[in-house]
Design an enzyme around this catalytic site. Structure first.
Site, mmCIF file in Angstrom:
data_model
loop_
_atom_site.group_PDB
_atom_site.id
_atom_site.type_symbol
_atom_site.label_atom_id
_atom_site.label_comp_id
_atom_site.label_asym_id
_atom_site.label_seq_id
_atom_site.Cartn_x
_atom_site.Cartn_y
_atom_site.Cartn_z
ATOM 1 N N TYR A 432 64.333 48.425 -44.601
ATOM 2 C CA TYR A 432 65.704 48.857 -43.681
ATOM 3 C C TYR A 432 66.704 48.155 -44.297
ATOM 4 O O TYR A 432 66.591 47.324 -45.337
ATOM 5 C CB TYR A 432 65.485 48.550 -42.211
ATOM 6 N N GLU A 433 68.030 48.349 -43.986
ATOM 7 C CA GLU A 433 69.232 48.012 -44.716
ATOM 8 C C GLU A 433 69.097 48.200 -46.238
ATOM 9 O O GLU A 433 69.652 47.335 -46.849
ATOM 10 C CB GLU A 433 69.441 46.390 -44.136
ATOM 11 N N GLY A 434 68.689 49.438 -46.564
ATOM 12 C CA GLY A 434 68.796 49.752 -47.981
ATOM 13 C C GLY A 434 67.193 49.257 -48.540
ATOM 14 O O GLY A 434 67.144 48.005 -48.526
#
Length: 580
Positions: A432-434
Site C-alpha cells: 500500500y501507499e504505492g
C-alpha cells in the site's frame, strides 16, 4: 510470548550524536526552545504509552479482529480506550504548529513516536497514521474556512481522517477512477461512487471521520489530469449522517485489528480542497508523509523482530556451540545465540534495524529543515529519500521478521510466540501507499534520471563527505574506503543506465527495483560509517560504543555480497524480458 521495549538508548544516540539534532534546533527559530532533555522526556512518555497501553493489545487485536454489522465497525476490545489515552497524552498534536493548537515539535520526534506505535501495535496505529499527512494537506491546500473548521478536530484527535483513492478498477492507476462530484449552489459538492481498501474508513474510535476523497468533476479532462480532492465528513455539522456508508470490511492476512473498509458515497456532501482538477498535487502532500510513515512501519517490524529473536535466542538451549565464551557455564547445551548461524542472523537484525533508524530519522530531520529553515538541500534530499525509505524499509521489515522467525524454529510458526503475526502484519507495507515497484520507478525515472541527477548528486556528496570525515580515524578508515567505493559504483550505475536508456526505453524500468535496493544498501553503509565515527564521542567504557563499532564491522564485512547481487541484477537487466 511477545514483548516490545522502546529502544530509547539508540534513539538518543541517533538524535544526539548521529544527527546532532540539538545543535540544529538551537539555530532554528521554530525549535530554539527545544533541547535534548525535553526531547528525551517526550520519547520516554511515548515509550510508556506504546509499551504499557498498545503492546498488550497487539496479539489480542490480531485474534479478535474487527467486526462489521449493518454498516458499523467495532474495533478489538481495548482499542477505544487506548485511543482515548492517546488523545489525553496530546500525541495527535505533537508535530502540528502551535497556531493550529499543536505542540510545535519537530517531525523528527514524531518519526520516533511513529516507530514506537508501529512496533508495538501496527493495526492500532493504522487509525492514527494518516492524521499528520491529512493535517499537512489541509494546512497547505484547503480554503481558510475549511482549515478553521476541521484542522482543530484533526489536531485534537476528535476526528480521524482517511485517504480514499482506490476503486475496484483503479488501484495504482488512479486516472481510471470513476467517483463523481457534482457542484452545488451553496459551493459544496455531492459525491457518488465507491472506494475500497480504505484503512479506518469506519470505526468506533471517534464520532466523526474525515474522508479525503479523489473524484471527478462533470467537465474534468480524462486521466489523472482530471482528478479533484474533496473533504467529506462522516457526520455533518447539524448532527445528521452524511451520505457515506461502509458496506463491508476485508478479511486479511495481517493487521486484523485495522478496519479495511469498502465505502459507498451516495450524494455525500463534501468540499473541494485546493484547485479543481489538481487533486493529485494536494493528495501527494499527504501521500509523501504517509510513505515516510509506512517506511517507519518496516523499521518498527524489524526492531520488534530483533528484540524478540534476541530474547528467545538467549533462552533457548540447543547443542554445544563450537566456540563458547568463557561466561557460558559447562552444560549439555548452550543458548542458541552462541551458535555461529544464529549470531549471523541476530547481527543482521541488529544492524538493519539500527541503520534504518538513523536514515529514517534523518529524512524526518530534513523535512523539518526544509519546512522551518528553508534549507534548499534538505528540500531536495527529503523527496529523494522518500521512495527508498518506503520500499527498502518495508522489504527489510518483512525480510527481518522472516529471519527472526527462523531463530524460533518450529515455535516461530505457531501463534504462541507471535513472531508469525509480525511476519503477517509486515507484508502489507510493501503494497500500500504505492507498491514498492512504483517506488522504484519513481526513484530512478523521476527522482534521478528525470532530475538530471541534481538531488542524487547532493546525496552522493553527503556520503562522500562522511567518508572523508571517517578516513581521519584509524578504526573507521576501512569503512570510509568502502563508502567511497560505493559512491563511485552508484555514480557509474546511473551513468550506465542513462546511456543505455537512449537505446532501450524499457531498460530503466527493468533496472529500477535493484537500483532502489542498491540505494538502500548505500544508505545503510552511510548510516554505519557515520555511527562508527560519531560513537567515538561516547565514553570508552560505554557498551554502546563497542556495539556500534562491532555492528559497523559486521555490516561492511557482509557488504560486498549485497552489492554484487544488486549490481549483477542491474547489469543483467540489459536483456529484454520476454512477453508472457
Amino acid at each position: 510470548m511477545w514483548s516490545y521495549e522502546a529502544p530509547l538508548r539508540d534513539m538518543q544516540f541517533v538524535l544526539e550524536h548521529w544527527l546532532q539534532a540539538p545543535d540544529t534546533w538551537r539555530r532554528s527559530p521554530a525549535f530554539e526552545a527545544l533541547d535534548l532533555p525535553l526531547a528525551l522526556q517526550v520519547l520516554e512518555e511515548a515509550a510508556r504509552f506504546s509499551q504499557g497501553v498498545l503492546a498488550p493489545l497487539n496479539s489480542h487485536g490480531d485474534r479478535q479482529g474487527c467486526r462489521w454489522q449493518a454498516g458499523q465497525v467495532s474495533t478489538p476490545d481495548g482499542f477505544v480506550e487506548a485511543y482515548r489515552a492517546y488523545i489525553d497524552g496530546g500525541w495527535p498534536a505533537l508535530a502540528c504548529t502551535e497556531a493550529q493548537g499543536g505542540q510545535g515539535l519537530p517531525q523528527l520526534l514524531d518519526a520516533a513516536l511513529q516507530e514506537m506505535l508501529y512496533a508495538s501495535n501496527h493495526a492500532w496505529a493504522m487509525y492514527t497514521g494518516i492524521a499528520h499527512g491529512a493535517y499537512l494537506c489541509l494546512k497547505t491546500h484547503a480554503a481558510p474556512w475549511l482549515q478553521a473548521r476541521y484542522l482543530p478536530d484533526i489536531v485534537s484527535g476528535q476526528a480521524l481522517p482517511t485517504m480514499c483513492l482506490t476503486e475496484s478498477q483503479a488501484g495504482s492507476d488512479v486516472g481510471l477512477l470513476r467517483c463523481r462530484a457534482e457542484p452545488q449552489a451553496d459551493g459544496s459538492y455531492r459525491l457518488s461512487g465507491s472506494k475500497l481498501f480504505i484503512s479506518g474508513g469506519e470505526h468506533d474510535l471517534t464520532a466523526n471521520i474525515l474522508h479525503l476523497v479523489l473524484a471527478r468533476l462533470p467537465d474534468a479532462p480524462p486521466g489523472s489530469r482530471g482528478i479533484s480532492l474533496f473533504l467529506v465528513p462522516k457526520q455533518l455539522d447539524d448532527g445528521q449522517a452524511n451520505g457515506v456508508h461502509c458496506d463491508g470490511i476485508e478479511h486479511k492476512m495481517g493487521i486484523k485489528g485495522s478496519a479495511t473498509c469498502s465505502l459507498v458515497f451516495d450524494a455525500a456532501q463534501g468540499w473541494l480542497i485546493g484547485e479543481a482538477n489538481r487533486g493529485l498535487a494536494a493528495m501527494f502532500v499527504m501521500m509523501n508523509s504517509a510513505r515516510l510513515h509506512v517506511g517507519l512501519q518496516g523499521l518498527g517490524h524489524a526492531e520488534a523482530a530483533w528484540q524478540n529473536a534476541r530474547q528467545y535466542a538467549a533462552e533457548r538451549l540447543q547443542m554445544r556451540a563450537p566456540s563458547r565464551p568463557e561466561e557460558v557455564v559447562a552444560q549439555a547445551a548452550d543458548p542458541i545465540r552462541y551458535h555461529p548461524a544464529m549470531r549471523r542472523v541476530l547481527l543482521e537484525l541488529r544492524t538493519t534495524s539500527e541503520g534504518m533508524r538513523a536514515i529514517g530519522y534523518w529524512a524526518a530531520h530534513l523535512l523539518d529543515q526544509a519546512e522551518h529553515d528553508q534549507d534548499a538541500s534538505a528540500a531536495q534530499l527529503a523527496p529523494l529519500l522518500t521512495p527508498i525509505i518506503k520500499a527498502f524499509f518495508t522489504e527489510q521489515g518483512f525480510r527481518q521478521a522472516s529471519n527472526a522467525l527462523q531463530v524460533f524454529g518450529g515455535y516461530g510458526y505457531v501463534t504462541e510466540f507471535a513472531i508469525e503475526q509480525t511476519l503477517r502484519d509486515s507484508r502489507i507495507a510493501m503494497i500500500y501507499e504505492g507498491s514498492n515497484e512504483i517506488q522504484a520507478n519513481d526513484l530512478l525515472l523521476r527522482k534521478v534520471l528525470g532530475d538530471d541527477g541534481r538531488a542524487f548528486g547532493l546525496l552522493l556528496a553527503e556520503l562522500r563527505d562522511e567518508a572523508g570525515q571517517g578516513a581521519e580515524y584509524v578504526e573507521c578508515a576501512g569503512f570510509s574506503g568502502a563508502l567511497y567505493s560505493l559512491c563511485d559504483a552508484l555514480a557509474s550505475v546511473v551513468s550506465a543506465i542513462r546511456e543505455r536508456s537512449h537505446e532501450d526505453s524499457e531498460y530503466p524500468y527493468r533496472a529500477a527495483p535493484d537500483f532502489l535496493q542498491l540505494c538502500g544498501v548505500a544508505l545503510l553503509a552511510f548510516a554505519w560509517a557515520r555511527a562508527a565515527r560519531v560513537s567515538r564521542a561516547l565514553p570508552e567504557d560505554d557498551p554502546l560504543r563497542a556495539a556500534k563499532l562491532q555492528s559497523a564491522g559486521f555490516f561492511f564485512d557482509y557488504l560486498p555480497s549485497r552489492l554484487a547481487q544488486h549490481l549483477g541484477a542491474i547489469d543483467g537487466a540489459r536483456a529484454a524480458l520476454a512477453f508472457i
